[in-house]
Write a protein that holds these residues in place. Structure first.
Motif, PDB file in Angstrom:
ATOM      1  N   SER A 117       1.250  -1.083   0.111  1.00 23.15           N
ATOM      2  CA  SER A 117      -0.185  -0.268  -0.249  1.00 23.15           C
ATOM      3  C   SER A 117       1.203   1.161   0.148  1.00 23.15           C
ATOM      4  O   SER A 117       2.470   0.851   0.448  1.00 23.15           O
ATOM      5  N   ALA A 130       0.716   3.189   1.821  1.00 24.54           N
ATOM      6  CA  ALA A 130       0.902   4.212   3.545  1.00 24.54           C
ATOM      7  C   ALA A 130       1.880   2.841   4.044  1.00 24.54           C
ATOM      8  O   ALA A 130       2.584   4.308   4.856  1.00 24.54           O
ATOM      9  N   LYS A 131       2.496   2.204   3.663  1.00 20.02           N
ATOM     10  CA  LYS A 131       3.756   1.343   3.862  1.00 20.02           C
ATOM     11  C   LYS A 131       4.978   2.103   2.807  1.00 20.02           C
ATOM     12  O   LYS A 131       6.109   1.262   3.301  1.00 20.02           O
TER      13      LYS A 131
END
Length: 376
Positions: free
Chosen positions: A27, A29-30
């Protein structure tokens, strides 16, 4: 055949980007870059390294790690790096699981086998960088140096280790007339220990090193019972070879040795860097081009200074330029032979100091290399 290339084989997760606890960057976000990675890779690219990413992505494309989850963050990573001038020649990804034991999975060399053919890699400079034992094992299997990102080595440290290493060389030269050992360190600061068997020549070599800003050790055993010619000539050849070896591919050097502040002196006959000594003056222009050429002009008012014949001064600099791969123009004038010879060695030393200094990361040539056969 194309020249062998310096290649940085780089792992992805845990090396370029922070690896999350679940070991999957699936993702946006990672996605987080490791500190210092952009600055370090920019330095390495500027220094001529080719970048190849080699990554194990366990089960990529399977139900547990869908391709769609991987593709977005991975494309963003490549875009961010490309925006900083960091582009990977290849992105090599193995999708297998560890239990499958495929030869393409690190530390196997299946993905990089095409780089292992003769002449593809500059093995003395190519490196594998990663964060796991498997990365170091890949390096060993490829016959390359391995560097591990971790508590003791970050990206800034890797760039410094690969690009800022001291420029040192040792040359031994043995002929029927002489046996010479020369050691130089271009980054240690000036210092000299000379034993050529010719006292005044020792003093001149010391001046060359001190004003050149490099450390020099030279030991010569020569046939001085015959005359000084072989010792002076072979010392020049050995010293030139050592400087040439220490400079390597000459990446990042200023290349030219003349002080712009001295350019007005040309109106009065100077051709570059000028070193006066009382009534004497030596004028020097130097190019570490890879092409050997020496033009010497001037005449000395006596035959020798100490045990050094003045006729060997021009021969010393011609031999030095030949072994170093340098274009050297040197003119000397004066009335005191001692002053004239010393001015020559000091002026050439100062020109060397300027030409050899690190001035960036690029090779200062439109052809991309500075060697005898292909200088610009």
């Amino acid at each position: 055949m194309s020249a062998a290339e310096k290649v940085l084989f780089v792992d992805r997760d845990g090396t370029l980007i922070v690896e999350p606890p679940d070991a999957q960057i699936d993702s946006f976000a990672k996605l987080r870059l490791l500190p210092g990675v952009i600055a370090a890779l920019r330095r390495l690219v500027a220094a001529g390294y080719v970048l190849v990413m080699v990554s194990n992505q366990d089960g990529l494309g399977s139900a547990s790690f869908p391709e769609s989850d991987f593709a977005g963050p991975h494309a963003l990573l490549l875009d961010i790096l490309a925006g900083e001038g960091i582009v990977f020649r290849e992105v090599l990804i193995d999708r297998s699981f560890a239990h499958e034991q495929r030869p393409t999975r690190k530390p196997g060399v299946g993905l990089v086998r095409h780089w292992l053919v003769d002449g593809a890699l500059d093995r003395s400079h190519s490196v594998v960088v990663g964060d796991r034992d498997s990365d170091l094992e890949l390096a060993a299997n490829m016959g390359l140096r391995g560097l591990r990102i971790g508590a003791d080595l970050d990206w800034a440290g890797i760039a410094a280790l690969l690009l800022d290493a001291p420029r040192r060389a040792e040359v031994e030269r043995a002929t029927r007339e002489t046996r010479i050992v020369v050691r130089v360190d271009l980054d240690a600061g000036p210092g000299a220990r000379i034993a050529s068997g010719i006292g005044f020549f020792d003093h001149m070599l010391e001046q060359l090193a001190v004003h050149g800003g490099f450390a020099l050790e030279l030991d010569c055993t020569g046939d001085l019972a015959v005359d000084e010619h072989h010792s002076v000539e072979d010392c020049a050849l050995a010293l030139g070879a050592a400087l040439r070896r220490a400079l390597g591919e000459r990446r990042g050097i200023a290349r030219y040795g003349f002080d712009p502040a001295e350019l007005p002196l040309r109106a009065s006959g100077a051709i570059g860097f000028s070193a006066p000594m009382d009534e004497a003056r030596a004028d020097v222009a130097l190019d570490l081009s890879g092409r050997a050429h020496c033009r010497f002009s001037g005449s000395f008012p006596r035959e020798a200074v100490g045990a050094l014949p003045c006729e060997l001064v021009a021969h010393f600099f011609a031999s030095l330029a030949d072994a170093l791969g340098a274009t050297l123009h040197l003119h000397v004038a004066g009335s005191n032979a001692h002053h004239m010879v010393e001015a020559c060695f000091k002026a050439v030393g100062r020109a060397l100091r300027q030409a050899m200094r690190r001035d960036g990361a690029a090779i200062p040539s439109s052809k991309g290399m500075l060697v005898a056969e292909h200088a610009a």
